[in-house]
Write an enzyme that holds these catalytic residues in place. Sequence first.
Site, PDB file in Angstrom:
ATOM      1  N   GLY A 128       0.834  -1.216   0.000  1.00 32.35           N
ATOM      2  CA  GLY A 128       0.000   0.000   0.000  1.00 32.35           C
ATOM      3  C   GLY A 128       0.854   1.245   0.000  1.00 32.35           C
ATOM      4  N   GLN A 129       0.365   2.268   0.692  1.00 27.45           N
ATOM      5  CA  GLN A 129       1.073   3.554   0.662  1.00 27.45           C
ATOM      6  C   GLN A 129       2.502   3.418   1.185  1.00 27.45           C
ATOM      7  OE1 GLN A 129      -0.772   5.091  -1.330  1.00 27.45           O
ATOM      8  NE2 GLN A 129      -1.451   6.894  -0.167  1.00 27.45           N
ATOM      9  N   ILE A 130       2.660   2.796   2.352  1.00 30.43           N
ATOM     10  CA  ILE A 130       4.017   2.692   2.897  1.00 30.43           C
ATOM     11  C   ILE A 130       4.806   1.647   2.106  1.00 30.43           C
ATOM     12  CG2 ILE A 130       5.423   2.237   4.940  1.00 30.43           C
ATOM     13  CD1 ILE A 130       3.134   3.137   6.663  1.00 30.43           C
ATOM     14  N   HIS A 161       4.212   3.819  20.872  1.00 31.40           N
ATOM     15  CA  HIS A 161       3.930   4.669  19.698  1.00 31.40           C
ATOM     16  C   HIS A 161       2.483   5.140  19.789  1.00 31.40           C
ATOM     17  CE1 HIS A 161       4.065   6.351  15.755  1.00 31.40           C
ATOM     18  NE2 HIS A 161       3.235   5.480  15.217  1.00 31.40           N
TER      19      HIS A 161
HETATM   20  O1  TXD Z   1       4.964   4.607  12.814  1.00 32.63           O
HETATM   21  C1  TXD Z   1       4.223   3.676  12.467  1.00 32.63           C
HETATM   22  N1  TXD Z   1       4.509   2.418  12.795  1.00 32.63           N
HETATM   23  C2  TXD Z   1       2.952   3.999  11.674  1.00 32.63           C
HETATM   24  C3  TXD Z   1       2.332   2.750  11.063  1.00 32.63           C
HETATM   25  C4  TXD Z   1       3.105   5.099  10.707  1.00 32.63           C
HETATM   26  C5  TXD Z   1       2.175   5.240   9.713  1.00 32.63           C
HETATM   27  C6  TXD Z   1       1.189   4.185   9.336  1.00 32.63           C
HETATM   28  N2  TXD Z   1       1.165   3.070  10.240  1.00 32.63           N
HETATM   29  C7  TXD Z   1       0.406   1.853   9.881  1.00 32.63           C
HETATM   30  O2  TXD Z   1       1.014   1.130   8.803  1.00 32.63           O
HETATM   31  C8  TXD Z   1      -0.994   2.099   9.430  1.00 32.63           C
HETATM   32  O3  TXD Z   1      -1.828   2.449  10.530  1.00 32.63           O
HETATM   33  C9  TXD Z   1      -1.336   0.742   8.846  1.00 32.63           C
HETATM   34  O4  TXD Z   1      -1.641  -0.150   9.903  1.00 32.63           O
HETATM   35  C10 TXD Z   1      -0.012   0.306   8.220  1.00 32.63           C
HETATM   36  C11 TXD Z   1       0.031   0.447   6.743  1.00 32.63           C
HETATM   37  O5  TXD Z   1      -0.258   1.742   6.372  1.00 32.63           O
HETATM   38  P1  TXD Z   1      -0.501   2.088   4.802  1.00 32.63           P
HETATM   39  O6  TXD Z   1      -0.781   3.551   4.722  1.00 32.63           O
HETATM   40  O7  TXD Z   1       0.600   1.503   3.978  1.00 32.63           O
HETATM   41  O8  TXD Z   1      -1.857   1.278   4.534  1.00 32.63           O
HETATM   42  P2  TXD Z   1      -2.456   0.842   3.114  1.00 32.63           P
HETATM   43  O9  TXD Z   1      -2.044   1.817   2.055  1.00 32.63           O
HETATM   44  O10 TXD Z   1      -3.901   0.562   3.378  1.00 32.63           O
HETATM   45  O11 TXD Z   1      -1.687  -0.522   2.816  1.00 32.63           O
HETATM   46  C12 TXD Z   1      -1.924  -1.674   3.561  1.00 32.63           C
HETATM   47  C13 TXD Z   1      -1.876  -2.843   2.576  1.00 32.63           C
HETATM   48  C14 TXD Z   1      -3.044  -2.837   1.574  1.00 32.63           C
HETATM   49  O12 TXD Z   1      -2.518  -2.754   0.255  1.00 32.63           O
HETATM   50  C15 TXD Z   1      -3.762  -4.151   1.842  1.00 32.63           C
HETATM   51  O13 TXD Z   1      -4.245  -4.778   0.658  1.00 32.63           O
HETATM   52  C16 TXD Z   1      -2.655  -4.977   2.467  1.00 32.63           C
HETATM   53  O14 TXD Z   1      -1.974  -4.060   3.327  1.00 32.63           O
HETATM   54  N3  TXD Z   1      -3.126  -6.116   3.239  1.00 32.63           N
HETATM   55  C17 TXD Z   1      -2.457  -7.280   3.298  1.00 32.63           C
HETATM   56  N4  TXD Z   1      -1.284  -7.632   2.753  1.00 32.63           N
HETATM   57  C18 TXD Z   1      -0.874  -8.903   3.027  1.00 32.63           C
HETATM   58  N5  TXD Z   1      -1.560  -9.776   3.819  1.00 32.63           N
HETATM   59  C19 TXD Z   1      -2.736  -9.418   4.369  1.00 32.63           C
HETATM   60  N6  TXD Z   1      -3.427 -10.287   5.154  1.00 32.63           N
HETATM   61  C20 TXD Z   1      -3.235  -8.110   4.125  1.00 32.63           C
HETATM   62  N7  TXD Z   1      -4.351  -7.445   4.518  1.00 32.63           N
HETATM   63  C21 TXD Z   1      -4.263  -6.230   3.979  1.00 32.63           C
END
Ligand code: TXD
Length: 319
Positions: A11-13, A175
Site C-alpha cells: 500500500g502507501q508505505i 507509539h
Molecule cells: O509509525 C508507524 N509504525 C505507523 C504505522 C506510521 C504510519 C502508518 N502506520 C500503519 O502502517 C498504518 O496504521 C497501517 O496499519 C499500516 C500500513 O499503512 P498504509 O498507509 O501503507 O496502509 P495501506 O495503504 O492501506 O496498505 C496496507 C496494505 C493494503 O494494500 C492491503 O491490501 C494490504 O496491506 N493487506 C495485506 N497484505 C498482506 N496480507 C494481508 N493479510 C493483508 N491485509 C491487507
Amino acid sequence: MKKKITLIGAGQIGGTLAHLIALKELADVVLFDVAAGIAKGKALDIAQSSPVNGFNVNLIGTDNYEDTKNSDVVIITAGVPRKPGMTRDDLLGINLKIIKQVAEGIKKTSPNAFVICITNPLDVIVMALQKYSGLPKNKVVGMAGILDSSRFIYFLSEELKVPVQKIKSLVLGGHGDSMVAMLEFTEVLGKKIKDLVKEGKITSERLSQIVERTKKGGAEIVKYLEKGSAYYAPAASGVEMAESYLKNLKKQLPCAAYLDGEYGIKGIYAGVPVIIGSEGVEKVVELDLSNDEKSQFENSINAVKDLFDAAKKIDSSLS
Ligand code: TXD
C-alpha cells in the site's frame, strides 16, 4: 550476492519502501499483497523507472508467499490505516487478525529474516507478530521511534531555524499519545535544549507544544489526507532499520524492541534505543533517565501493557 527484501503490504508505505529500497539499490524487492494487482503494478512501475535513475534491482509483485521465501529482511505494513477521528488503538482487532496470517506466512518461508513491523497499533502488533511467528525476539522489531524522533527533530528545526542535521533527540516508549520525547537527550547545535530554554531561545511552553504536536504527528497528517495516513516518513524510517541490518552498521536507533529486564521491564515490546547490526537487535541501550523521564516512560509502558491486555482478550492464544 544481492540481498532480498520482502514487503508484506504494497500500500502507501509498502510502495514507498519499494521505491526507496530500489533507489538505494539496497536489495532485490518482493512486493507482497493480498491485492496482487497492487503489488504487481507498483513493482512494474518502479522497475520501469530504473533506466531513469540507473538502479539495478529486481522487483516483483505477488500474492504468493512462495515468491517471498528466504528473504533477508521482511518489512510488514499489511493492515488498515486510520481514518480521521480514529486512534491507532482502534485498528487493533482487524490488524491482529491480519498479522496472525502474515506471521504464519513468514514463519514458513523466511524463518531467518530480520522482520520489521510497521503496522499499527505498533507496539502490540509487533509483540503479537513475534508470538504468532515464534521467530527470535532479536529478529523481530517494530518501527515507530525513528519516525516519532524524526518528527520531533523536524519541528524543532522549523522553530529554531537550525538544520535538522544539527539536532539530536529521541522519542521513546509506546507509539501513541503517551510517547516520551527525551528532553534530557535533546541537543541543538551541541547545546542541551534546557539550556536554550534558560537562554530564552525557546520558551518551555513552546517546547511543550512541539512535544504535543509530535505525539499527534500521525493524526495531523490523517486529518489532511482524510483517506490514509503518513507514508513517506514511515517508509524512510523503515529503510533506515533495514539498511543498518543488511550493512551491519550497528546504528543506535529508537525502535520497538523486546525488553527482557532492561529499564526494569520484562516481557513486552516498547520503544527504546537499540543497536541494529547483522545479528538483528544486538543490544538494548539503557539510558540514565531523569526521574521525570522515568515516570513518563513507565506511564507509556503501562499504556502498551493495557493495550496488550485488550489484545489478549481478543485472542487468548496471545496470553
Ligand atoms: O509509525 C508507524 N509504525 C505507523 C504505522 C506510521 C504510519 C502508518 N502506520 C500503519 O502502517 C498504518 O496504521 C497501517 O496499519 C499500516 C500500513 O499503512 P498504509 O498507509 O501503507 O496502509 P495501506 O495503504 O492501506 O496498505 C496496507 C496494505 C493494503 O494494500 C492491503 O491490501 C494490504 O496491506 N493487506 C495485506 N497484505 C498482506 N496480507 C494481508 N493479510 C493483508 N491485509 C491487507
